[in-house]
Design a protein around this motif. Structure first.
Motif, PDB file in Angstrom:
ATOM      1  N   GLY A 293      54.668  25.554  44.183  1.00 59.95           N
ATOM      2  CA  GLY A 293      54.158  26.235  45.371  1.00 59.95           C
ATOM      3  C   GLY A 293      52.651  26.220  45.461  1.00 59.95           C
ATOM      4  N   PRO A 298      53.506  24.646  53.326  1.00 58.37           N
ATOM      5  CA  PRO A 298      54.760  24.176  52.722  1.00 58.37           C
ATOM      6  C   PRO A 298      54.989  22.688  52.992  1.00 58.37           C
ATOM      7  N   HIS A 336      57.787  26.390  47.759  1.00 59.13           N
ATOM      8  CA  HIS A 336      56.848  27.107  48.612  1.00 59.13           C
ATOM      9  C   HIS A 336      57.580  28.158  49.449  1.00 59.13           C
TER      10      HIS A 336
END
Length: 915
Positions: A293, A298, A336
């Protein structure tokens, strides 16, 4: 791996395992792995269900649990849930319906499962075509339990539907074929059509009971479709092309569409997060968000690779490891948080695992998903090193992702190079059109390669390396990197790009810390873990390691790539497609296909045993229409070419004005060497290149083969005092083609054993009695070439190469013997007396003198190795397993019981001195 071989070992000779697939079944409310085998005898088929204790390699690995005859009452229904149908790559849940019960199984996503269902479908269709001739399945009676009351074919072992069954049954609540609006029955689309359709959610109307009249209706219509597939999406041109109305013209249209792709496609950027982590057999002890992440936004897709997932022996021999689930869960939780992701595919080979996630909104644009694995251990079969890979189409771009773990140790960079080349040549993806050749890694728009490549830093000691690291002089340090040097020399990864390295070496650390290795070995730090790419329209946004994670002795690495993906403009595509169809209609009526060939004669000079040679034939389409070509069989010949020759590809399509390169490849192995050594075959062939709707072209292939001790008989080699390539060809041919005993060639006194066997065994006896993993770790192919040439020419005087290479050469030599050390004529006697030491000794006394000498010589050598078992870790079982398969080969197909008897026979000569 084709696990049908394991099933075939335990079947009688008149029964054939057509195909096998590994699946999951529900047992006592938990899922367990099973092996399904489609078994055929005299045109009757049944599904055999096996338990298995690992990946089924031999018959010892499987145990028969149940049998489902494929009769009129048999059917298959897909029962995947709406969630499972929402994206491509999910496993397929199907229910097997039979006369008095049902069984639900989960099949892995991919072409092999589709092929399995297609074969089951074909077997069921054959039954439906002759409803009055119901199969009797008398051949299944022998599988019944002896106890009374078990009667009936369905109740062969532990009958389903009884109190004794382990396998759970399920209520009939799946999608009936005649009730599903998007069913292939209505669209007449075949299970094995070669098209991978994006999956769509099924509504409540698709849920219902399987109706008896539905199956009857299917049988009356003779439909082939047992498993539902989803609807087409016009944005995927491959799907659209494969729709039935285009028939045989698909590939001609495809060629023109590819030629005009720029007209109807445009580029859009998508972000791909690539991660690699060698976890050293550890379980996840910390969250992975700091790694997975770490991007500001994302990513659209995740490709996450692991190596050394599980280092236990159980992980190597058994198919399942709990660490797969543990690390998959850790990855899912570490993605993410700014987007929702779907797991599209998981593929694993022992400890090498690749996970592929996409954002939910992109899942419907994924198609043609396939996964493959390749092991690069000894004889190319062991899976502790190798690669796993996936390929898929995203919108209109073809992507391939490879996760590899190459050979270890600083000095083994050549072995790593060989591993890379083996992966590239052997890892092939089935195409959805079964008439097309498999796709190699490099046949994709974009290739993403990640993993523990294991290349080290050369020519620097550990102190110098740490000094450069302290100065953060990564540019200077990188100049000593083996991978950079091998790429600069174009030895590996030609055409690949790696971003600039600006992070600390990722290996080796003390586990749980950021400290460099403080063990006795004190490994030199190195960038073992790498990420590279190949293709156009790729831009790297970051390339970094993640020091915060301390679970392993490696640090994870990530790369964020921005890739330009080809999207289809639907209106432009439709217009282009219609124009192509119209022009083809006109051209097909007016024009005849035509080709220009770069040459029609090919000569292969000095062909050697197990040494690949290739020449390139270039085809140019100089006609007015796209053309379809294929190499075809000559009259009264089973294949289009001799067994030592292949054309790659053997068929294809060329757009108007286009070119195609075809590799004509010569490779002599144990099945073809003997005939070439004897002169009964030469490197000569005529290939017929057929042009659809056009003429035939004839290609001449010629060459000369250098005789080799590999593939020559023991009798012949005992009569050759000089290396085989120093002997006149006429002498070799006289000894081999006329029969050794009737030969007119005068030999003063034959050798007791072939000098080549003596050279290899003597080398190992003097240099390798304490060598670890002997006969288990592979050698280098380049060293095998040198060993072969030394044996065949007598130069140099002593064998080159490592102990492992010499050991592998000995195994290959024994495997290539046209008549094994124990002749075929005595094979049955060996089986009959395998439990009696004195009788085994008596059989060996019946061997021809030179064969007996070889048998006793090898057995004595192996007994000597066993004296050093504390160092080389060899034991009687390992050696018997390896050598019995080579010394006592069956003249026909060998079943599992015979294999055990051959091992038992040879063990007598390893546990005591019979000389």
């Amino acid at each position: 791996m084709d696990q049908s071989f394991a099933i075939q070992e335990i079947l009688p000779q008149d029964e054939t395992c057509v195909i096998a697939v590994q699946c999951l079944v529900f047992v006592d409310n938990v899922t367990e792995s099973r092996l399904l085998g489609l078994v055929e005898r005299t045109k009757e088929h049944a599904l055999f269900v096996f338990t298995h204790r690992r990946m089924a390699i031999t018959g010892e690995d499987v145990t028969l649990e149940d049998i489902f005859p494929i009769s009129n009452d048999f059917a298959v229904v897909e029962v995947s849930s709406a969630d499972e149908l929402s994206f491509v790559g999910a496993d397929t849940r199907v229910r097997l319906n039979f006369q008095d019960g049902e069984l639900e199984v989960r099949l892995p996503f991919g072409s092999h499962s589709r092929l399995f269902l297609s074969e089951v479908n074909r077997a069921w269709s054959d039954v439906c075509k002759s409803p009055k001739e119901a199969p009797k399945f008398e051949w299944l009676h022998k599988y019944r339990k002896a106890s009374k009351g078990q009667g009936g074919i369905k109740q062969t072992l532990v009958p389903l539907g009884t109190a004794h069954t382990k396998i759970s049954q399920h209520k009939k609540t799946g999608n009936s074929l005649n009730a599903v609006s998007r069913s292939p029955v209505e669209g007449n689309k075949r299970v094995n059509s070669g098209v991978e359709h994006p999956r769509v959610e099924s509504g409540p109307e698709s849920q219902g009971k399987v109706k008896r009249e539905g199956w009857d209706e299917l049988k009356r219509e003779g439909r082939d479709d047992l498993v539902r597939q989803s609807s087409h999406t016009a944005s995927n041109k491959a799907t659209m092309l494969a729709m039935p109305q285009f028939g045989l013209r698909d590939n001609l249209v495809r060629c023109e569409l590819l030629k005009n792709e720029d007209i109807y496609t445009y580029l859009e950027n998508f972000s791909f997060f690539l991660g690699t982590y060698n976890v050293n057999g550890q379980t996840p002890k910390e969250g992975l968000r700091a790694w997975l992440g770490s991007t500001s936004t994302p990513p659209d897709m995740y490709c996450v690779g692991f190596q050394e997932l599980d280092l236990s022996k159980e992980a190597f021999f058994f198919n399942d490891t709990p660490k797969e689930t543990e690390w998959m869960k850790a990855v899912s939780e570490g993605l993410h948080p700014g987007a929702k992701y779907a797991l599209v595919k998981l593929v694993r080979l022992v400890g090498i695992m690749l996970l592929f996630y996409v954002r939910n909104e992109h899942a419907k644009h994924i198609s043609e998903m396939e996964a493959e694995t390749v092991g690069t251990g000894i004889m190319g079969r062991m899976g502790n090193k190798g690669a796993v890979a996936i390929r898929f189409r995203f919108h209109n771009s073809d992507i391939c992702v490879v996760n590899s773990h190459l050979a270890a140790h600083i000095e083994e960079y050549e072995r790593r190079n060989q591993d890379y080349k083996d992966i590239c040549s052997r890892l092939l993806f089935r195409q959805h059109d079964p008439t097309l050749a498999p796709l190699a890694i490099m046949k994709h728009d974009v290739v993403l390669w990640l993993g523990d490549l294991n290349y080290r830093l050369s020519d620097l000691d550990v102190d110098n390396v740490k000094d450069l690291i302290a100065k953060k002089d990564f540019e200077t340090l990188h100049s000593y990197d083996q991978l950079k040097r091998q790429i600069d020399e174009k030895a590996v990864f030609v055409g690949f790009v790696e971003g600039e390295i600006g992070f600390l070496p990722t290996y080796k650390y003390d586990t749980g810390s950021d400290q460099w290795d403080t063990s006795e070995k004190c490994r030199v730090p190195a960038w073992c873990d790498r990420i590279l790419w190949r293709g156009k329209n790729v831009r790297q946004l970051h390339y970094q390691s993640h020091m915060a994670l301390k679970t392993s002795d490696h640090k994870p690495v990530s790369s964020l790539l921005e890739i330009g993906i080809k999207l289809v403009n639907e209106e432009s595509y439709k217009k282009t497609f219609e124009e192509i169809v119209r022009s083809l209609d006109k051209m097909e009526n007016e024009c005849i296909p035509s080709l220009t060939l770069s040459t029609r004669e090919f000569h292969f000079k000095d062909v050697k045993f197990m040494q690949h040679q290739a020449e390139t034939l270039t085809l140019h389409n100089d006609g007015q229409v796209p053309c379809q070509f294929e190499f075809i069989q000559k009259l009264d010949e089973p294949t289009y070419c001799k067994p030592w020759l292949t054309a790659n590809p053997a068929k294809g399509f060329i757009a108007q004005g286009g070119n195609m390169d075809i590799d004509l490849e010569v490779f002599v192995n144990r099945s073809t060497a003997t005939e070439l050594n004897s002169g009964r075959q030469q490197i000569e062939d005529i290939l017929v290149l057929h042009l659809e709707r056009g003429k035939d072209y004839f290609l001449s292939v010629s060459g000369n083969y250098l005789p080799s001790c590999f593939g020559s008989s023991i009798q012949t080699l005992c009569q050759l005092r000089d290396p085989i390539q120093e002997m006149p060809l006429e002498t070799i041919r006289e000894l081999t083609s006329s029969g050794d005993e009737t030969s007119t060639v005068s030999i003063d006194k034959p050798l007791d054993i072939p000098k080549e066997i003596w050279q290899m065994v003597d080398h190992l006896y003097r240099n390798a009695p304490k060598q670890g993993e002997l006969f288990q770790q592979p050698g280098l192919r380049s060293e095998f070439v040198e060993i072969r040439d030394c044996l065949d020419t007598g130069m140099p005087d002593s064998l080159p190469g490592s102990n492992h290479s010499v050991a592998e050469a000995l195994l290959l030599f024994l495997d290539a013997l046209p008549e094994p050390v124990v002749p075929f004529s005595l094979y049955q006697q060996c089986l009959e007396c395998c439990s009696n030491t004195s009788q085994c000794k008596k059989v060996v006394s019946l061997l021809p003198q030179c064969h007996k000498n070889v048998f006793n010589y090898i057995a004595a050598f192996l007994r000597e190795l066993l004296k050093h078992s504390t160092h080389n870790s060899l034991d009687v079982n390992i050696l018997a397993t390896i050598f019995a398969a080579l010394l006592l080969r069956s003249p026909t197909k060998q079943d599992l019981a015979e294999k055990r008897k051959t091992q038992e026979f040879f063990q007598h000569f390893l546990v005591q001195d019979l000389s």
